[in-house]
Design an enzyme around this catalytic site. Structure first.
Site, short mmCIF file in Angstrom:
data_model
loop_
_atom_site.label_atom_id
_atom_site.label_comp_id
_atom_site.label_asym_id
_atom_site.label_seq_id
_atom_site.Cartn_x
_atom_site.Cartn_y
_atom_site.Cartn_z
N ASP A 102 1.30 -4.45 6.59
CA ASP A 102 0.29 -4.07 7.59
C ASP A 102 -0.91 -5.00 7.51
O ASP A 102 -1.86 -4.88 8.31
CB ASP A 102 -0.09 -2.59 7.50
CG ASP A 102 -0.71 -2.21 6.17
OD1 ASP A 102 -0.73 -3.06 5.25
OD2 ASP A 102 -1.19 -1.06 6.04
N SER A 103 -0.86 -5.98 6.59
CA SER A 103 -1.81 -7.11 6.63
C SER A 103 -1.70 -7.80 7.98
O SER A 103 -2.58 -8.60 8.35
CB SER A 103 -1.54 -8.09 5.49
OG SER A 103 -0.16 -8.42 5.41
N GLU B 87 1.43 3.21 0.30
CA GLU B 87 0.37 3.00 -0.69
C GLU B 87 0.03 4.31 -1.38
O GLU B 87 -0.08 5.35 -0.73
CB GLU B 87 -0.89 2.45 -0.01
CG GLU B 87 -0.70 1.06 0.57
CD GLU B 87 -1.96 0.50 1.21
OE1 GLU B 87 -3.05 1.11 1.08
OE2 GLU B 87 -1.86 -0.58 1.83
N ASP C 267 5.90 -1.95 5.90
CA ASP C 267 4.76 -1.12 5.48
C ASP C 267 4.60 0.05 6.42
O ASP C 267 4.63 -0.11 7.65
CB ASP C 267 3.46 -1.95 5.56
CG ASP C 267 2.99 -2.42 4.20
OD1 ASP C 267 3.44 -1.86 3.18
OD2 ASP C 267 2.15 -3.34 4.16
N LYS D 177 7.42 0.82 2.64
CA LYS D 177 6.44 0.78 1.54
C LYS D 177 5.27 1.70 1.89
O LYS D 177 4.78 1.67 3.01
CB LYS D 177 5.95 -0.64 1.29
CG LYS D 177 4.87 -0.72 0.20
CD LYS D 177 4.65 -2.12 -0.32
CE LYS D 177 3.81 -3.01 0.55
NZ LYS D 177 2.42 -2.54 0.77
N GLU E 210 -1.27 -4.45 -6.98
CA GLU E 210 -2.19 -5.37 -6.31
C GLU E 210 -3.54 -5.39 -7.03
O GLU E 210 -4.18 -4.34 -7.22
CB GLU E 210 -2.38 -4.96 -4.84
CG GLU E 210 -3.33 -5.91 -4.10
CD GLU E 210 -3.25 -5.81 -2.57
OE1 GLU E 210 -2.40 -5.06 -2.04
OE2 GLU E 210 -4.06 -6.50 -1.92
O1 KIV Z 1 0.27 -5.62 3.81
C1 KIV Z 1 0.59 -6.45 2.94
O2 KIV Z 1 0.70 -7.66 3.20
C2 KIV Z 1 0.82 -5.97 1.59
C3 KIV Z 1 0.91 -6.99 0.52
C4 KIV Z 1 -0.45 -7.47 0.17
C5 KIV Z 1 1.63 -6.50 -0.68
O3 KIV Z 1 0.90 -4.81 1.37
#
Ligand code: KIV
Length: 266
Positions: free
Chosen positions: A46-47, A117, A85, A115, A184
């Site tokens: 989600d970056s 968090e 994510d 994924k 992280e």
């Molecule tokens: O969103 C993302 O790119 C991430 C990585 C930093 C692991 O969660």
């Protein structure tokens, strides 16, 4: 499913055998190039919100945005495992909503795992998703979806109580059935401790060399991040400069009449 496809089981089997590599991708060509280069896991992070869509944080990213980009990534990947994510607020409200969103992600985008968090606070959602047969990757340490609570990208786990919480969250995630955990921006000694304490792989980003593998945001690796490269990343290429030079050359040649030439004309 192709016989050559990387699976969560093959990722787990790499622990103590070989280092695991993970890179983010948000589009078809990047995913295809990373897959062909031999990456183990492609993460549709989600970056996306920050490095592709120019947002201030990951918080405005929605399920629809992730599905749109993850679908393109899945089309580009033949071999790697594709992890998506779960965006902010798609798994925190209830385990039922978390499962509905994870299921939609898999059905509509074709990703292989999700994924989430957090540790203890999201454990019921993790269990619910895993119980439904959807593989889950955990994410501890600095968790960008909590950036306003944490106060920005700060190292997590420096104090004894923070370190203990990360260790106990890792144990809870493992017990809930996650197949790997991202760590992280945590001190490298703590990352090594977590890595030794769990039987599933850890993937570090700003967590030192003693994790089972590493993950980077592809824009940081390529030199495409607009606000500079974060300390934890290494820039392997200066693609931003290559692009800017190409754009300038194109503009100049159109202006001076040297593009298009005979070769580009019919
Ligand atoms: O969103 C993302 O790119 C991430 C990585 C930093 C692991 O969660």
């Amino acid at each position: 499913m192709s016989g050559k496809r990387t699976t969560t089981r093959s990722i787990v089997n790499k622990k103590n055998a070989e280092k695991i590599t993970m890179l983010t991708a948000y589009d078809y060509p990047t995913a295809r190039l990373a897959d062909q280069a031999g990456i183990d896991i492609v993460l549709v992070g989600d970056s996306l919100g920050e490095v592709v869509l120019g947002m201030e944080s990951t918080l405005p990213v929605t399920m629809d945005m992730m599905i749109h980009h993850a679908s393109a990534v899945v089309r580009g990947v033949e071999r790697a495992l594709v992890v998506g994510d779960m965006p902010f607020m798609t798994y925190q409200i209830s385990p039922e909503e978390a499962l509905r969103n994870a299921g939609r992600y898999m059905q509509e985008a074709g990703i292989h795992a999700v994924k989430l968090e957090g540790g203890h606070s999201v454990i019921d959602s993790v269990k619910r998703i895993v119980d439904a047969g959807i593989p889950v990757m955990g994410h501890l340490g600095y968790t960008p979806q909590s950036t306003y609570k944490i106060g920005g990208p700060r190292v997590q786990g420096r104090t004894e109580s923070e370190a203990e919480r990360i260790l106990s969250d890792a144990a809870e995630l493992e017990a809930a059935g996650v197949f790997a955990i991202v760590l992280e921006v945590v001190p490298q000694d703590l990352a090594a401790k977590v890595t030794a304490a769990v039987s599933i792989p850890t993937l570090g980003i700003g967590a030192g060399p003693r994790c089972d593998g590493q993950v980077l945001v592809v824009h940081d690796l390529l030199g495409l991040t607009m606000n500079g490269t974060p300390r934890h990343a290494r820039r392997y290429a200066d693609v931003g400069r290559v692009m800017a030079d190409a754009f300038r050359d194109y503009i100049k040649e159109v202006k001076d009449g040297s593009f298009p030439g005979e070769d580009q004309s019919f």
